[in-house]
Design a protein around this motif. Sequence first.
Motif, PDB file in Angstrom:
ATOM      1  N   TRP A  97      -8.964   7.432  -8.831  1.00  0.00           N
ATOM      2  CA  TRP A  97      -8.666   6.047  -8.467  1.00  0.00           C
ATOM      3  C   TRP A  97      -7.640   5.931  -7.359  1.00  0.00           C
ATOM      4  O   TRP A  97      -6.672   6.679  -7.288  1.00  0.00           O
ATOM      5  CB  TRP A  97      -8.140   5.290  -9.697  1.00  0.00           C
ATOM      6  CG  TRP A  97      -9.149   5.195 -10.789  1.00  0.00           C
ATOM      7  CD1 TRP A  97      -9.471   6.160 -11.706  1.00  0.00           C
ATOM      8  CD2 TRP A  97     -10.013   4.079 -11.061  1.00  0.00           C
ATOM      9  NE1 TRP A  97     -10.484   5.709 -12.544  1.00  0.00           N
ATOM     10  CE2 TRP A  97     -10.834   4.439 -12.164  1.00  0.00           C
ATOM     11  CE3 TRP A  97     -10.184   2.816 -10.486  1.00  0.00           C
ATOM     12  CZ2 TRP A  97     -11.794   3.564 -12.698  1.00  0.00           C
ATOM     13  CZ3 TRP A  97     -11.136   1.953 -11.019  1.00  0.00           C
ATOM     14  CH2 TRP A  97     -11.931   2.345 -12.112  1.00  0.00           C
ATOM     15  N   LEU A  98      -7.819   4.914  -6.531  1.00  0.00           N
ATOM     16  CA  LEU A  98      -6.741   4.456  -5.660  1.00  0.00           C
ATOM     17  C   LEU A  98      -5.575   3.986  -6.531  1.00  0.00           C
ATOM     18  O   LEU A  98      -5.777   3.502  -7.648  1.00  0.00           O
ATOM     19  CB  LEU A  98      -7.226   3.298  -4.785  1.00  0.00           C
ATOM     20  CG  LEU A  98      -8.200   3.738  -3.681  1.00  0.00           C
ATOM     21  CD1 LEU A  98      -8.969   2.538  -3.137  1.00  0.00           C
ATOM     22  CD2 LEU A  98      -7.435   4.443  -2.550  1.00  0.00           C
ATOM     23  N   ALA A  99      -4.358   4.107  -6.015  1.00  0.00           N
ATOM     24  CA  ALA A  99      -3.182   3.774  -6.830  1.00  0.00           C
ATOM     25  C   ALA A  99      -3.240   2.328  -7.327  1.00  0.00           C
ATOM     26  O   ALA A  99      -2.995   2.055  -8.513  1.00  0.00           O
ATOM     27  CB  ALA A  99      -1.906   3.998  -6.010  1.00  0.00           C
ATOM     28  N   ASP A 100      -3.571   1.395  -6.456  1.00  0.00           N
ATOM     29  CA  ASP A 100      -3.626  -0.003  -6.879  1.00  0.00           C
ATOM     30  C   ASP A 100      -4.730  -0.235  -7.906  1.00  0.00           C
ATOM     31  O   ASP A 100      -4.591  -1.076  -8.801  1.00  0.00           O
ATOM     32  CB  ASP A 100      -3.850  -0.923  -5.666  1.00  0.00           C
ATOM     33  CG  ASP A 100      -2.609  -1.026  -4.786  1.00  0.00           C
ATOM     34  OD1 ASP A 100      -1.558  -0.474  -5.153  1.00  0.00           O
ATOM     35  OD2 ASP A 100      -2.706  -1.662  -3.722  1.00  0.00           O
ATOM     36  N   TRP A 131      -5.867   2.021 -10.093  1.00  0.00           N
ATOM     37  CA  TRP A 131      -5.436   2.611 -11.363  1.00  0.00           C
ATOM     38  C   TRP A 131      -4.454   1.684 -12.083  1.00  0.00           C
ATOM     39  O   TRP A 131      -4.586   1.431 -13.287  1.00  0.00           O
ATOM     40  CB  TRP A 131      -4.796   3.977 -11.089  1.00  0.00           C
ATOM     41  CG  TRP A 131      -4.308   4.702 -12.293  1.00  0.00           C
ATOM     42  CD1 TRP A 131      -3.005   4.966 -12.608  1.00  0.00           C
ATOM     43  CD2 TRP A 131      -5.100   5.268 -13.354  1.00  0.00           C
ATOM     44  NE1 TRP A 131      -2.945   5.663 -13.790  1.00  0.00           N
ATOM     45  CE2 TRP A 131      -4.202   5.857 -14.273  1.00  0.00           C
ATOM     46  CE3 TRP A 131      -6.475   5.315 -13.616  1.00  0.00           C
ATOM     47  CZ2 TRP A 131      -4.632   6.503 -15.439  1.00  0.00           C
ATOM     48  CZ3 TRP A 131      -6.906   5.959 -14.776  1.00  0.00           C
ATOM     49  CH2 TRP A 131      -5.996   6.535 -15.673  1.00  0.00           C
TER      50      TRP A 131
END
Lengths: 385, 385, 385, 385
Positions: free
Chosen positions: B231-234, B236
């Motif tokens: 996942w991209l941090a945002d 996740w």
Amino acid sequence: MHLAERYPAIRAYSQALIAPLSAEDCAIQSMDDASPAKWHLAHTTWFFETVVLKPLIDGYRVFNPAYAYLFNSYYNSLGPRHARPQRGLLSRPHLDEVLSYRAHVDAAMDQYLANADEEFLRLTEIGLNHEQQHQELLLTDIQHAFYCNPLHPVYAADAAQLAANARAPAWLPLESGLHSVGHTASSFCYDNETPAHQVWLHGSEIASTLVSNSDFQAFIEDGGYRDATCWLADGWDWIRAEGLQQPLYWHDDAATAFSLRGDQPRDPHAPAAHLSFYEADAYARWAGARLPSEREWEVAATLFPQHDWFGQVWQWTSSPYQPYPGYRPPQGPLGEYNAKFMCNQMVLRGSSAYTPDGHSRTTYRNFFHPHCRWQLSGLRLARDL
Amino acid sequence: MHLAERYPAIRAYSQALIAPLSAEDCAIQSMDDASPAKWHLAHTTWFFETVVLKPLIDGYRVFNPAYAYLFNSYYNSLGPRHARPQRGLLSRPHLDEVLSYRAHVDAAMDQYLANADEEFLRLTEIGLNHEQQHQELLLTDIQHAFYCNPLHPVYAADAAQLAANARAPAWLPLESGLHSVGHTASSFCYDNETPAHQVWLHGSEIASTLVSNSDFQAFIEDGGYRDATCWLADGWDWIRAEGLQQPLYWHDDAATAFSLRGDQPRDPHAPAAHLSFYEADAYARWAGARLPSEREWEVAATLFPQHDWFGQVWQWTSSPYQPYPGYRPPQGPLGEYNAKFMCNQMVLRGSSAYTPDGHSRTTYRNFFHPHCRWQLSGLRLARDL
Amino acid sequence: MHLAERYPAIRAYSQALIAPLSAEDCAIQSMDDASPAKWHLAHTTWFFETVVLKPLIDGYRVFNPAYAYLFNSYYNSLGPRHARPQRGLLSRPHLDEVLSYRAHVDAAMDQYLANADEEFLRLTEIGLNHEQQHQELLLTDIQHAFYCNPLHPVYAADAAQLAANARAPAWLPLESGLHSVGHTASSFCYDNETPAHQVWLHGSEIASTLVSNSDFQAFIEDGGYRDATCWLADGWDWIRAEGLQQPLYWHDDAATAFSLRGDQPRDPHAPAAHLSFYEADAYARWAGARLPSEREWEVAATLFPQHDWFGQVWQWTSSPYQPYPGYRPPQGPLGEYNAKFMCNQMVLRGSSAYTPDGHSRTTYRNFFHPHCRWQLSGLRLARDL
Amino acid sequence: MHLAERYPAIRAYSQALIAPLSAEDCAIQSMDDASPAKWHLAHTTWFFETVVLKPLIDGYRVFNPAYAYLFNSYYNSLGPRHARPQRGLLSRPHLDEVLSYRAHVDAAMDQYLANADEEFLRLTEIGLNHEQQHQELLLTDIQHAFYCNPLHPVYAADAAQLAANARAPAWLPLESGLHSVGHTASSFCYDNETPAHQVWLHGSEIASTLVSNSDFQAFIEDGGYRDATCWLADGWDWIRAEGLQQPLYWHDDAATAFSLRGDQPRDPHAPAAHLSFYEADAYARWAGARLPSEREWEVAATLFPQHDWFGQVWQWTSSPYQPYPGYRPPQGPLGEYNAKFMCNQMVLRGSSAYTPDGHSRTTYRNFFHPHCRWQLSGLRLARDL
């Protein structure tokens, strides 16, 4: 009047209240505290079905099993329920289905009421009083919902409104000593009005009249909403966070306000209404007085019955909502009716222009959180001797 | 087909969409991003009134001046507007008043369209495309609103649904080099599809088929929603904060999902839908691939026209929504139509089963915030060589 | 300079930065986006311990096992971590314990660096660049924390500040055609600067100078913060919700601003700084221009090396932070260094007055969310031909 | 002991409390309700400066004019103040500056106390009692701050802790009738303990012992936190929203808890502590009893003085915090000391292991919001006859 006659009259009055409303009007919910008119109609019906018919009548056929979930308000002992803030999303069941639901339950009630036993009658009485509470809420809730519509719709050109006060103000004396409060008659009351008990009053005076719009206007003009010394700490924080400068529904022009009749001139002699407890309390402090306690209010209402105790505005008291000494909640789901709310709320006494006939009494205890102001809530003053 | 014929057809289609709905259904708003069906009907009408009739037709009589405030969506240059999250409180105007509003505007449009000048025709064309966009939103919004009702109502037993994919998957080659993208034909397009321009593609491959429900199920079963590395941090942070474990509308039973037809079995071979950009991106990473850029998508759609580019699901691309090189927004209020949204949103390409006929093209750029998933949004994969 | 020499120099510089600060100053955190100075000192040390020493050195003794949890910033692959908004509660470990931690790790690094293998050197290089990034953050974070203190403390009377621009402004031409961007040299770069690749530029011009305080003042005086047409939709919503009317740190008196030197007169000829992307973009639109893309910036910085590209303010570009074509994140925890942030952020190019020496290059990609403005962030203009 | 002797003793005790703390420890604030130790030291000093020295001593030199803003807690009549949730950002003034501030004020107080007039003595007495309140808060606040640090630091190995109860439980009788409550002695009390007045008690019994950890453990094991019927509505909503399952500071292992001595085994015979009013009330309902009212508590504490009324835990009562009949707040800023908080809070009686010597009395009224539980708060039971 026997319950078998009162039942259809009270139930019909609920439906009369939505006569000026479309199905769309009946579906909207303007804030978490309020409910759609359709939900009020369904929930009060659910109450009869769930509290009276299902437990007492063998073979009663439930209208729709899903309604147990949709129209439970707050009874944990009766299972899970639809989230309160989402009541405005229930386009289904349609209004006409809710009316069919009402007809279904009314037919069953009618069938059994004539020859009902005492328990059936006792629970029906509660159900009717419960319905009357929701009749008032239906009106305050639709008023708020219409206020949120920039068109400011009129509910009814002849809707109930507050009368101007004609009497001269006076201070009525309350003597120090033991007094009795709470319900003792054989007629209906809620559990929270019992047990009757003795209280010690410290001598005081209570106003014979309600605080009026012009009284409250003077408070505003004197900078009341900008003077922290008038306010309880929580109240001051609240009006600052919300940016409040006047009662709910007042318009900035200082001459009109929104009501069930739409935008209307404010009558300076009518009682101030749509005040939160914080505003009522701040007004009282500004006026060099205080709010009466609920026990003072009740003793005074018994001693001086001609003084606007009922039928104009609910009157904030200084009393937090608490159980009376020796109070025990009923067994079963009705134990949740009142007891669990006895924290963080303040008692209002009297009744309002929206309260149905026959739903007022001296011992009645209404209660709301101190910031709530979409009810017809005002005040009368008291002071120590 | 001349606009004078297309206008009534498209306008009628909007009203056909509410045939299965009650006035109550048309009034509800389930979240800030969505709007009531009634509002869509009124806003699209407001568009013709405000953008076409008022500026171009001398003496045009406005239906109701208050509607300028109620039904403006986001045009700051056209004055203040009703707050978007409050659209669900507008029980008034009633649905039939909104239909009268539509009739009033349609009559005026009909009167002028036959002999309209070029500017009138140009703006009408935009208005019709605008209305088609809202036709799709009306469907996605009512689906979401019905999903919020525990009864899970059926919109229509024969509502549009996603077809199973019958073709074998393949990787289609995209060669390195200069390609042209953007709209060049004389037919209608939005400003954001222009100017056509050259782009340099780095050689890659793009999937001939859409990711299916069974594909996405494999991702879930492999722990995709619990593996931060996908996942991209945002994204996740978002799935953790929301507690998400599957696409919107999927039920925990892993076999059914909610749609305009109500709760229905999931077809494993139908395209996965109602994915956010974050979920589409995570799936692609898990699959050892990536999302195509919008330029890759457009070049591929031109080269390989038979591969499900349209009519099933909108396809998330890896491209943030940005102006094309040399883009200039139109003068006046239509300058707000697209330009001001070119930040924080991701481009989707293609069209969906809910997109009206005639509203798809290779250069079309749809866009939503990366967490949005109430649209019919899915994906196809791409990979570097 | 060999790493064995650069390592102690860069590590010492971090500690030099806290010379003006007390232990109390080093512990405070003024917002979620910022970190205490003590945390920066510990986290950069944790990086060397976790990424270099533990995996590569048999028998390395961890200073304190609890620090793995306390000083992990965002690496999911390295286990759970202390919540970011709670970093300001870590009075323990005390500053002197953190300095002991630094000494412990520095001793180990010193022991192994002289004869380190290539992998050790490669990871150390990343660790030093990482530390330099935190050196700049340490300064921007303490500036913000001091700004939140009504006393507006001075960090240092001789702290870095922005120089007035002396050069005449000019438009520098960027010709249409294929250009190369990305890092190709053998020297260090971050993964996000690769792979070098070709891009197609559409002819444009880029400003030789940065936008100055007086330039930005003109935007404000022309009503820029009150004119919706200047703003992206998300930016407009943001400045309205926050009530913003000027750059961060500017005082209402229009003549002074807060800096590491405390409250100081604003130099009208110094570059405007502490702008969000939204403000930079709005200024550009008001000025009839636009922000350059990052590729335009990089090509221009290569062609015209004498024009304030570095050492004053980071310069917002119009480019969302995205992977370059063919980009692959590294294996292992360093794969989280950059890749997962490639969404919802905008690229800034150049470097600032707070950037440590040796940490600037033409291909460097900095990135922040578009509302962030506590960095030394400004802009230069570009325009289409 | 004369005030001139008590003053330095009480002031010195505040500083003794921070002996185990570093300057960093003294600066942290873990939640809005709590304050940094440094702030407590400064605010209590500000109180003497602002309430005693400035108004009464001609020519008193204020230590630092900025402190009037920084260290005002909640006195609107004394001007604007620093926002409470931001107290943890005040790295400046440093701890040693705050200690200098204390020395400056103490020197002035020492100079005037020996020959002070009555008003000076009266206000000094209030200031010392005020300082003692903050001594307890300093301990509860640092305990909470240390609990938020994953290292769970020890404040002091010999910090105050709760003693096991050795006595057998009994029900103590409270007879129906008129009783006196409130402060009548000539010794110091707060305004909220006056006026003494008569109350009518309805016969009841009150427990001779406090509810113990093992008692409360039985409630938990019986599913008390999962049974809505035990809880007030607001309490139930709160524990569900917060996911609470046990008292604050208890660890899941059911055997240890966090205290000023760090993580320690729980003594089953020690009083349960760190309970909110909601939890205390739920426990009482589960136990088939109720909380005593504050008037019952006070009458019982007078009648049965040997029963753990003081020095272990503050005891929640069923009484909302309200003014006594005839209460009038003092004129001037001290009118804000108590009166404005008389809403939405519940009264606790007794004192705790953290309460300084000499700061307990039968009429003392402590008060907190019903969800607060970072104090040493527990309960004893009562029941109707």
